[in-house]
Design an enzyme around this catalytic site. Structure first.
Site, PDB file in Angstrom:
ATOM      1  N   ASP A  52      43.099  -5.551  10.770  1.00  0.00           N
ATOM      2  CA  ASP A  52      42.340  -5.664  11.836  1.00  0.00           C
ATOM      3  C   ASP A  52      42.315  -7.364  12.312  1.00  0.00           C
ATOM      4  OD1 ASP A  52      40.188  -5.678  13.885  1.00  0.00           O
ATOM      5  OD2 ASP A  52      38.614  -4.306  12.493  1.00  0.00           O
ATOM      6  N   HIS A  53      42.744  -7.224  13.509  1.00  0.00           N
ATOM      7  CA  HIS A  53      42.748  -8.708  13.878  1.00  0.00           C
ATOM      8  C   HIS A  53      41.628  -9.341  14.409  1.00  0.00           C
ATOM      9  CE1 HIS A  53      44.708 -12.400  14.690  1.00  0.00           C
ATOM     10  NE2 HIS A  53      45.919 -11.778  15.249  1.00  0.00           N
ATOM     11  N   ARG A  54      40.677  -8.728  14.749  1.00  0.00           N
ATOM     12  CA  ARG A  54      39.087  -9.002  15.010  1.00  0.00           C
ATOM     13  C   ARG A  54      38.505 -10.084  13.937  1.00  0.00           C
ATOM     14  NH1 ARG A  54      36.071  -3.328  16.403  1.00  0.00           N
ATOM     15  NH2 ARG A  54      37.356  -2.971  14.556  1.00  0.00           N
TER      16      ARG A  54
END
Length: 472
Positions: free
Chosen positions: A444-446
């Site tokens: 998850d790049h968040r």
């Protein structure tokens, strides 16, 4: 979540809670202008057996109408989106009326039966049930369905004779209890009996409602004589012939099972998460040598990989974190490694809890127990929905690399390929041979960035290439 099973007839979450002042098929009295149940005839509700469950299917009723029930006694077996579970009553009384028959589907929180407090109220409960227009109808029998593709390790050797039950040679390869080959519907006791007698439920024809397999079917099958029938090679056969042998009707439309529906919803939810992928090549010679050394003690490669992953996550807590609301993320206090397992009709991820703290031998025993329960559809919610990091391994099929889809609510999932002999350049400039595997992590790049994954994979590689810490 285990509490849900013991109090399954009592709604356990606010959205599903039925206000005691709402109308119900029971004796009522006026109070402040609203109806109130006097608890003589109670509705039995479809329980929420997992956080993702929205509806459940009635696999079998353990009790019949008119049977006396005691608090804590199993009444019905429900198929959730993850497992089949025995559900217990929270009250004493009589099972007055079954409103959703075996094979029927009902929404979580809806009434599936009525419980009478005394025998005198059974007739009244039946009348209430018959007059209720809200009672869900039993689900129609599913059309012939496409069976799951057999796994390579389960494919029989066509060169030798196949032993089949004498009676089975005269029946179709798909019977009512198999729902078109997707899954087998059997009572919990029948499943246990089949395991004890080493009977393949896929070959048993059920005599219960909707073709459900009951104990007497298993016992009858176990006593049948067997005959050897030469298995014909499938090479050169048409697609239709091969499909017919597998119980597949080409061109048929197959509705999702409850589990497939849950997987579909999760995959759609995953599309809303911005993900990225990082791959890494790891030399496995030392890990392979360790595995050969301790395999005889019951250690599995899955447990070794889970342990190595957990030890790496200790040093990189952000990779073990998760985001659910898009506004914040949680550093999980435990390292629970979920490992994807393919089962009939779907996929489930049993969880090795606190994998960083448990020794490799205990971890291996726990993994075997979880797999057995998963295949029997007997996992409890906390055994499959508490994962903080997921591992998906297709190496046993010879797959060298692949990408995995991130499960909702978690930060990362690692796809593991097979370990294969590879020609490499050694440090002294010579050519050598090493066993190497490819791992790809989807994150998850968040909350996780490229440098986080790169650092995590470096740590994982060091642990696998020098695995002395795995046995401590």
């Amino acid at each position: 979540m285990a509490h849900l099973l013991n109090t399954s007839f009592i709604p356990t979450s606010q959205p599903l809670r039925r206000n005691p002042t709402s109308s119900a098929p029971a004796l009522i009295s006026g109070r402040r202008g609203r109806a109130q149940v006097q608890a003589k005839i109670r509705e039995i509700f479809m329980p929420a057996l997992s956080s993702t469950m929205t509806e459940g299917k009635i696999v079998s009723w353990v009790k019949s109408e008119g049977d006396k029930l005691s608090k804590g006694e199993s009444v019905v077996v429900v198929e959730s989106d993850k497992a089949d579970m025995d559900v217990e009553t929270f009250y004493d009384g009589y099972l007055a009326s079954i409103m959703v028959e075996e094979g029927g589907v009902a929404a979580v929180g809806s009434a599936i039966a009525l419980l009478a407090e005394t025998e005198d109220e059974i007739a009244e409960a039946k009348t209430k049930a018959n007059s209720s227009s809200a009672a869900p109808a039993p689900a129609a029998p599913a059309p012939p369905a496409t069976a799951p593709e057999p796994q390579p390790e389960k494919i029989p050797d066509n060169a030798g004779p196949a032993v089949v039950p004498k009676a089975a040679a005269t029946v179709a390869s798909t019977h009512p209890a198999s729902e078109g080959g997707k899954r087998i519907v059997a009572s919990p006791y029948a499943k246990k009996l089949a395991k004890d007698l080493k009977v393949d439920l896929g070959s048993v024809v059920g005599s219960g409602p909707l073709g459900r397999i009951v104990a007497k079917d298993v016992e009858a099958f176990a006593t049948q004589p067997t005959v050897a029938v030469a298995a014909e090679p499938s090479v050169g056969k048409s697609a239709a012939a091969v499909a017919a042998e597998a119980g597949i009707e080409l061109g048929s439309v197959v509705p999702f099972t409850t589990m497939q529906g849950a997987v579909s919803r999760n995959m759609l939810e995953s599309l809303s998460v911005p993900t990225f992928r990082v791959g890494y090549t790891i030399t496995t010679d030392a890990l392979d040598a360790l595995y050969k050394k301790i395999k005889s003690k019951g250690v599995t490669m899955t447990a070794l990989l889970a342990k190595a992953t957990a030890l790496a996550l200790v040093k990189h807590p952000v990779v073990n974190s998760g985001c659910r609301d898009g506004k914040s993320f949680t550093y999980n206090s435990s390292i629970n490694i979920a490992v994807a397992v393919a089962i009939d009709g779907g996929l489930i991820t049993p969880v090795l809890q606190d994998a960083d703290k448990v020794d490799i031998y205990t971890l291996s025993r726990k993994w075997k127990e979880l797999v057995d329960k998963a295949r029997a559809k007997q996992l409890q919610p906390h055994e499959y929905n508490t994962g903080t990091f997921t591992v998906s391994n297709l190496g046993m099929f010879g797959v060298d690399r692949f990408d995995a889809i991130l499960p909702p609510g978690t930060g990362a999932i690692m796809a593991v390929g097979s370990s294969q002999p590879t020609v490499v350049a050694t440090k002294d400039g010579r050519i050598g041979r090493k066993n190497q595997m490819q791992v790809n992590v989807t994150a998850d790049h968040r909350i996780i960035y490229g440098a986080d994954l790169a650092s995590f994979l470096q740590t994982l590689a060091k642990i696998i290439e020098d695995p002395k810490d795995l046995t401590f």
